[in-house]
Design a protein around this motif. Structure first.
Motif, mmCIF file in Angstrom:
data_model
loop_
_atom_site.group_PDB
_atom_site.id
_atom_site.type_symbol
_atom_site.label_atom_id
_atom_site.label_comp_id
_atom_site.label_asym_id
_atom_site.label_seq_id
_atom_site.Cartn_x
_atom_site.Cartn_y
_atom_site.Cartn_z
ATOM 1 N N PHE A 35 1.911 5.507 10.583
ATOM 2 C CA PHE A 35 2.094 6.804 11.223
ATOM 3 C C PHE A 35 1.186 6.939 12.446
ATOM 4 O O PHE A 35 1.623 7.344 13.530
ATOM 5 C CB PHE A 35 1.826 7.939 10.232
ATOM 6 C CG PHE A 35 1.876 9.298 10.854
ATOM 7 C CD1 PHE A 35 3.082 9.937 11.056
ATOM 8 C CD2 PHE A 35 0.711 9.938 11.272
ATOM 9 C CE1 PHE A 35 3.135 11.192 11.654
ATOM 10 C CE2 PHE A 35 0.756 11.189 11.868
ATOM 11 C CZ PHE A 35 1.959 11.820 12.058
ATOM 12 N N LEU A 79 6.234 1.142 0.093
ATOM 13 C CA LEU A 79 6.587 2.555 -0.060
ATOM 14 C C LEU A 79 8.093 2.695 -0.220
ATOM 15 O O LEU A 79 8.859 1.871 0.261
ATOM 16 C CB LEU A 79 6.119 3.341 1.160
ATOM 17 C CG LEU A 79 4.607 3.352 1.405
ATOM 18 C CD1 LEU A 79 4.302 4.008 2.733
ATOM 19 C CD2 LEU A 79 3.882 4.065 0.282
ATOM 20 N N GLY A 80 8.497 3.772 -0.849
ATOM 21 C CA GLY A 80 9.917 4.034 -1.026
ATOM 22 C C GLY A 80 10.572 4.423 0.295
ATOM 23 O O GLY A 80 9.912 4.775 1.277
ATOM 24 N N GLU A 81 11.865 4.358 0.308
ATOM 25 C CA GLU A 81 12.630 4.703 1.508
ATOM 26 C C GLU A 81 12.304 6.127 1.948
ATOM 27 O O GLU A 81 12.217 7.042 1.148
ATOM 28 C CB GLU A 81 14.130 4.576 1.225
ATOM 29 C CG GLU A 81 14.980 4.784 2.447
ATOM 30 C CD GLU A 81 16.456 4.562 2.180
ATOM 31 O OE1 GLU A 81 17.261 5.162 2.896
ATOM 32 O OE2 GLU A 81 16.786 3.792 1.255
ATOM 33 N N GLY A 82 12.078 6.299 3.241
ATOM 34 C CA GLY A 82 11.775 7.607 3.784
ATOM 35 C C GLY A 82 10.301 7.944 3.832
ATOM 36 O O GLY A 82 9.927 9.000 4.306
ATOM 37 N N TYR A 83 9.431 7.033 3.336
ATOM 38 C CA TYR A 83 7.996 7.261 3.346
ATOM 39 C C TYR A 83 7.327 6.322 4.342
ATOM 40 O O TYR A 83 7.837 5.244 4.638
ATOM 41 C CB TYR A 83 7.391 7.036 1.955
ATOM 42 C CG TYR A 83 7.797 8.095 0.970
ATOM 43 C CD1 TYR A 83 7.056 9.268 0.845
ATOM 44 C CD2 TYR A 83 8.920 7.935 0.182
ATOM 45 C CE1 TYR A 83 7.428 10.247 -0.055
ATOM 46 C CE2 TYR A 83 9.299 8.910 -0.725
ATOM 47 C CZ TYR A 83 8.555 10.055 -0.837
ATOM 48 O OH TYR A 83 8.921 11.022 -1.723
ATOM 49 N N ILE A 84 6.174 6.727 4.832
ATOM 50 C CA ILE A 84 5.434 5.931 5.800
ATOM 51 C C ILE A 84 3.952 5.974 5.422
ATOM 52 O O ILE A 84 3.447 7.010 4.987
ATOM 53 C CB ILE A 84 5.668 6.455 7.238
ATOM 54 C CG1 ILE A 84 5.087 5.515 8.267
ATOM 55 C CG2 ILE A 84 5.141 7.858 7.401
ATOM 56 C CD1 ILE A 84 5.503 5.856 9.703
ATOM 57 N N ASP A 85 3.274 4.847 5.564
ATOM 58 C CA ASP A 85 1.843 4.829 5.243
ATOM 59 C C ASP A 85 1.051 5.419 6.417
ATOM 60 O O ASP A 85 1.548 5.491 7.540
ATOM 61 C CB ASP A 85 1.373 3.404 4.924
ATOM 62 C CG ASP A 85 1.436 2.500 6.120
ATOM 63 O OD1 ASP A 85 0.422 2.404 6.842
ATOM 64 O OD2 ASP A 85 2.507 1.898 6.363
ATOM 65 N N THR A 90 -1.044 -3.543 -1.522
ATOM 66 C CA THR A 90 -0.433 -2.223 -1.653
ATOM 67 C C THR A 90 1.063 -2.387 -1.888
ATOM 68 O O THR A 90 1.730 -3.086 -1.133
ATOM 69 C CB THR A 90 -0.663 -1.397 -0.369
ATOM 70 O OG1 THR A 90 -2.063 -1.329 -0.128
ATOM 71 C CG2 THR A 90 -0.101 -0.007 -0.505
#
Length: 98
Positions: free
Chosen positions: A28, A18-24, A15
Motif C-alpha cells: 500500500f 493475503l486473500g483476494e481484495g486485500y493488500i499488505d 507471511t
C-alpha cells in the motif's frame, strides 16, 4: 510533499498470502509513493528510526496501540540547536544501510 523511505526486514517469505481484495501495508505504501527496501546485511532489526529536517528519533516502539499504551518501550528524540552532529551520524548510518 514529503519523501518516505522504509528500510525493513524481509518478512514476505514467512507471511501467508493475503486473500483476494486485500493488500499488505508495505505494498500500500509503495503504491502511494514510498520507497521500500529490505535489509541486506541483517535478517532482523527491531529499531525504528524516524527523521525530519529538525529532529530524529530511534526507538523500539512498534506503531500500534499495544506498544504505545501497554508495553514498556525505549526510545529517544534528538532535537535542538546542538543536535546536528548526532542527527547527521544517525542519518549516515541509515544511508549506509539504505
Amino acid at each position: 510533499g514529503v519523501a518516505v523511505r522504509i528500510l525493513t526486514n524481509d518478512y514476505t517469505s514467512s507471511t501467508p498470502p493475503l486473500g483476494e481484495g486485500y493488500i499488505d501495508p508495505l505494498t500500500f505504501l509503495y503504491l502511494n509513493g514510498a520507497q521500500i527496501r529490505y535489509f541486506a546485511t541483517v535478517t532482523f532489526l527491531h529499531e525504528k528510526y524516524l527523521a525530519t529536517e529538525s529532529a530524529s528519533s530511534v526507538s523500539s516502539v512498534n506503531f500500534d496501540y499495544t506498544s504505545y499504551m501497554m508495553n514498556r518501550e525505549a526510545g529517544v528524540i534528538i532535537a535542538g540547536a546542538d543536535s546536528g552532529p548526532l542527527r547527521a551520524q544517525m542519518s549516515a548510518v541509515y544511508a549506509a544501510d539504505w
